[in-house]
Design an enzyme around this catalytic site. Structure first.
Site, PDB file in Angstrom:
ATOM      1  N   GLU A  60      35.361  40.774  27.373  1.00  0.00           N
ATOM      2  CA  GLU A  60      35.253  42.238  27.246  1.00  0.00           C
ATOM      3  C   GLU A  60      35.896  42.702  25.941  1.00  0.00           C
ATOM      4  O   GLU A  60      35.457  43.668  25.321  1.00  0.00           O
ATOM      5  CB  GLU A  60      35.875  42.908  28.488  1.00  0.00           C
ATOM      6  CG  GLU A  60      34.965  42.730  29.694  1.00  0.00           C
ATOM      7  CD  GLU A  60      35.669  42.576  31.036  1.00  0.00           C
ATOM      8  OE1 GLU A  60      36.844  42.975  31.153  1.00  0.00           O
ATOM      9  OE2 GLU A  60      35.034  42.042  31.977  1.00  0.00           O
ATOM     10  N   SER A  96      33.251  35.612  38.730  1.00  0.00           N
ATOM     11  CA  SER A  96      32.865  35.754  40.145  1.00  0.00           C
ATOM     12  C   SER A  96      33.516  34.701  41.047  1.00  0.00           C
ATOM     13  O   SER A  96      32.881  34.193  41.974  1.00  0.00           O
ATOM     14  CB  SER A  96      31.343  35.757  40.303  1.00  0.00           C
ATOM     15  OG  SER A  96      30.794  36.882  39.636  1.00  0.00           O
ATOM     16  N   GLY A 153      31.763  39.525  36.860  1.00  0.00           N
ATOM     17  CA  GLY A 153      31.446  40.772  37.555  1.00  0.00           C
ATOM     18  C   GLY A 153      30.010  40.844  38.050  1.00  0.00           C
ATOM     19  O   GLY A 153      29.543  41.909  38.456  1.00  0.00           O
ATOM     20  N   ASN A 198      43.277  38.950  36.965  1.00  0.00           N
ATOM     21  CA  ASN A 198      43.142  39.914  35.872  1.00  0.00           C
ATOM     22  C   ASN A 198      42.687  41.228  36.495  1.00  0.00           C
ATOM     23  O   ASN A 198      41.537  41.351  36.937  1.00  0.00           O
ATOM     24  CB  ASN A 198      42.106  39.388  34.863  1.00  0.00           C
ATOM     25  CG  ASN A 198      41.794  40.393  33.776  1.00  0.00           C
ATOM     26  OD1 ASN A 198      42.454  41.434  33.657  1.00  0.00           O
ATOM     27  ND2 ASN A 198      40.789  40.101  32.967  1.00  0.00           N
ATOM     28  N   TRP A 199      43.611  42.191  36.543  1.00  0.00           N
ATOM     29  CA  TRP A 199      43.299  43.449  37.229  1.00  0.00           C
ATOM     30  C   TRP A 199      42.513  44.415  36.338  1.00  0.00           C
ATOM     31  O   TRP A 199      42.172  45.504  36.769  1.00  0.00           O
ATOM     32  CB  TRP A 199      44.599  44.095  37.738  1.00  0.00           C
ATOM     33  CG  TRP A 199      45.234  43.329  38.859  1.00  0.00           C
ATOM     34  CD1 TRP A 199      44.704  42.251  39.515  1.00  0.00           C
ATOM     35  CD2 TRP A 199      46.511  43.586  39.467  1.00  0.00           C
ATOM     36  NE1 TRP A 199      45.583  41.819  40.500  1.00  0.00           N
ATOM     37  CE2 TRP A 199      46.694  42.620  40.486  1.00  0.00           C
ATOM     38  CE3 TRP A 199      47.528  44.523  39.267  1.00  0.00           C
ATOM     39  CZ2 TRP A 199      47.833  42.579  41.291  1.00  0.00           C
ATOM     40  CZ3 TRP A 199      48.668  44.496  40.061  1.00  0.00           C
ATOM     41  CH2 TRP A 199      48.823  43.531  41.064  1.00  0.00           C
ATOM     42  N   LYS A 200      42.275  44.039  35.100  1.00  0.00           N
ATOM     43  CA  LYS A 200      41.494  44.859  34.168  1.00  0.00           C
ATOM     44  C   LYS A 200      41.995  46.313  34.204  1.00  0.00           C
ATOM     45  O   LYS A 200      43.175  46.542  34.403  1.00  0.00           O
ATOM     46  CB  LYS A 200      39.999  44.721  34.482  1.00  0.00           C
ATOM     47  CG  LYS A 200      39.554  43.249  34.511  1.00  0.00           C
ATOM     48  CD  LYS A 200      38.072  43.062  34.479  1.00  0.00           C
ATOM     49  CE  LYS A 200      37.747  41.569  34.482  1.00  0.00           C
ATOM     50  NZ  LYS A 200      36.339  41.267  34.393  1.00  0.00           N
ATOM     51  N   GLY A 238      38.838  38.165  38.583  1.00  0.00           N
ATOM     52  CA  GLY A 238      38.777  39.607  38.334  1.00  0.00           C
ATOM     53  C   GLY A 238      38.750  40.371  39.648  1.00  0.00           C
ATOM     54  O   GLY A 238      39.771  40.509  40.330  1.00  0.00           O
ATOM     55  N   GLY A 239      37.570  40.852  40.046  1.00  0.00           N
ATOM     56  CA  GLY A 239      37.415  41.721  41.221  1.00  0.00           C
ATOM     57  C   GLY A 239      38.130  41.233  42.477  1.00  0.00           C
ATOM     58  O   GLY A 239      38.787  42.028  43.168  1.00  0.00           O
ATOM     59  N   GLU A 242      35.150  31.324  30.751  1.00  0.00           N
ATOM     60  CA  GLU A 242      34.526  32.391  31.534  1.00  0.00           C
ATOM     61  C   GLU A 242      33.126  32.670  30.987  1.00  0.00           C
ATOM     62  O   GLU A 242      32.974  33.420  30.023  1.00  0.00           O
ATOM     63  CB  GLU A 242      35.346  33.680  31.439  1.00  0.00           C
ATOM     64  CG  GLU A 242      36.750  33.566  31.983  1.00  0.00           C
ATOM     65  CD  GLU A 242      37.295  34.929  32.399  1.00  0.00           C
ATOM     66  OE1 GLU A 242      37.589  35.076  33.600  1.00  0.00           O
ATOM     67  OE2 GLU A 242      37.410  35.834  31.568  1.00  0.00           O
ATOM     68  N   HIS A 252      39.491  37.776  25.910  1.00  0.00           N
ATOM     69  CA  HIS A 252      38.589  38.030  27.038  1.00  0.00           C
ATOM     70  C   HIS A 252      37.241  38.511  26.498  1.00  0.00           C
ATOM     71  O   HIS A 252      37.195  39.225  25.500  1.00  0.00           O
ATOM     72  CB  HIS A 252      39.198  39.072  27.983  1.00  0.00           C
ATOM     73  CG  HIS A 252      38.468  39.143  29.277  1.00  0.00           C
ATOM     74  ND1 HIS A 252      37.283  39.834  29.426  1.00  0.00           N
ATOM     75  CD2 HIS A 252      38.718  38.559  30.482  1.00  0.00           C
ATOM     76  CE1 HIS A 252      36.846  39.676  30.659  1.00  0.00           C
ATOM     77  NE2 HIS A 252      37.695  38.905  31.325  1.00  0.00           N
TER      78      HIS A 252
HETATM   79  P1  13P Z   1      35.177  38.709  38.023  1.00  0.00           P
HETATM   80  O1  13P Z   1      36.010  37.751  38.847  1.00  0.00           O
HETATM   81  O2  13P Z   1      35.228  40.117  38.555  1.00  0.00           O
HETATM   82  O3  13P Z   1      33.789  38.193  37.813  1.00  0.00           O
HETATM   83  O4  13P Z   1      35.865  38.779  36.577  1.00  0.00           O
HETATM   84  C1  13P Z   1      36.199  37.614  35.927  1.00  0.00           C
HETATM   85  C2  13P Z   1      37.041  37.916  34.764  1.00  0.00           C
HETATM   86  O5  13P Z   1      36.579  38.497  33.793  1.00  0.00           O
HETATM   87  C3  13P Z   1      38.465  37.542  34.817  1.00  0.00           C
HETATM   88  O6  13P Z   1      39.049  37.672  33.574  1.00  0.00           O
END
Ligand code: 13P
Length: 255
Positions: free
Chosen positions: A97, A213, A173, A9-11, A234-235, A167, A95
């Site tokens: 967020e 993470s 994050g 997920n590149w957000k 994510g990251g 999640e 998600h």
């Molecule tokens: P991180 O891997 O950066 O913690 O993010 C997880 C995430 O929200 C994937 O959707």
């Protein structure tokens, strides 16, 4: 047998040339013998450049959100029909967020899930508790409410086009991954709840990803858990070499 999936997920990161370069690096680094699914979810504006880059590869393309309506006066929104037309296979719905920053309720998410499926988009449906909820022993209650609300009136047949992503919000994050055992315990709960909602067969075949993470350094232990069917990253999915290591995980028996 549940086919594992590693999803990135590149957000809200990258411009279109950075996104296509990253997609190319992932495509070129894939083991041709890879048996599981790999998916990337770029921002809306980068879907086209990424689609071109991965069109001759097995990598699946996903959006990160959508509107439940198919068309009309909904300024600033993107419809499932538009996403399908743009070449998306999947859409991420729910998600944390979106739930937290954009106040998306279980009811709204349920409309989105149904609309995506109706328009032949598969869904990665996200659930997870906050730190406060975990500390107050409310984790399972929260997961139950999110599953019952978001997947309300979904049939067994429809569930076969849904991947669930657990999640925990406190792990997103933050560099604080759930331990493999914490993740496994939550996944078992989710599977039991799906069994209660839709029966044993649906519960055994639904894929449940872990997110929060996930790193090159912890993926092997996570994937060794019997109920973890993949990861939503994510990251770490923004760095080709690291994400490729996650994709090519080597499950180890946890100590
Ligand atoms: P991180 O891997 O950066 O913690 O993010 C997880 C995430 O929200 C994937 O959707």
């Amino acid at each position: 047998m549940r086919k594992p999936m590693i999803a990135g997920n590149w957000k809200m990161h990258l411009n279109s040339s950075e996104a296509s370069q990253l997609a190319a690096a992932i495509k070129n680094g894939l083991d041709p013998q890879l048996k599981h699914e790999v998916l990337i979810a770029p921002s809306f504006t980068n879907i086209e450049s990424v689609r071109k880059e991965i069109s001759s590869s097995p990598i699946l393309l996903s959006a990160q959100n959508m509107c439940w309506e198919e068309k009309g006066a909904f300024t600033g929104e993107i419809s499932p029909i538009q996403l399908k037309d743009a070449g998306c296979d999947y859409v991420i719905i729910g998600h944390s967020e979106r739930r937290k920053i954009f106040s998306e309720s279980d009811e709204v998410l349920n409309k989105k899930v149904k609309s995506a499926l109706k328009n032949a988009l598969k869904v990665i449906f996200c659930i997870g508790e906050t730190l406060e909820e975990r500390e107050n022993q409310r984790t399972y209650k929260v997961l139950q409410t999110q599953l019952n609300g978001g997947l309300k009136d979904i049939s067994v047949n429809e569930l076969s086009n849904i991947v669930i992503a657990y999640e925990p919000v406190w792990a997103i994050g933050t560099g604080k991954t759930a331990t493999p055992q914490q993740a496994q315990d939550a996944h078992i709960f989710v599977r039991k709840e799906i069994e209660r909602m839709l029966g044993a067969q649906a519960s055994q075949s639904v894929r449940i990803l872990y997110g929060g993470s996930v790193k090159a350094e912890n993926i092997d232990e996570l994937m060794a858990q019997p109920d973890i069917d993949g990861a939503l990253v994510g990251g770490e999915s923004l760095k080709a070499d690291k994400f490729l290591r996650v994709i090519h995980y080597q499950p180890v028996l946890s100590k």
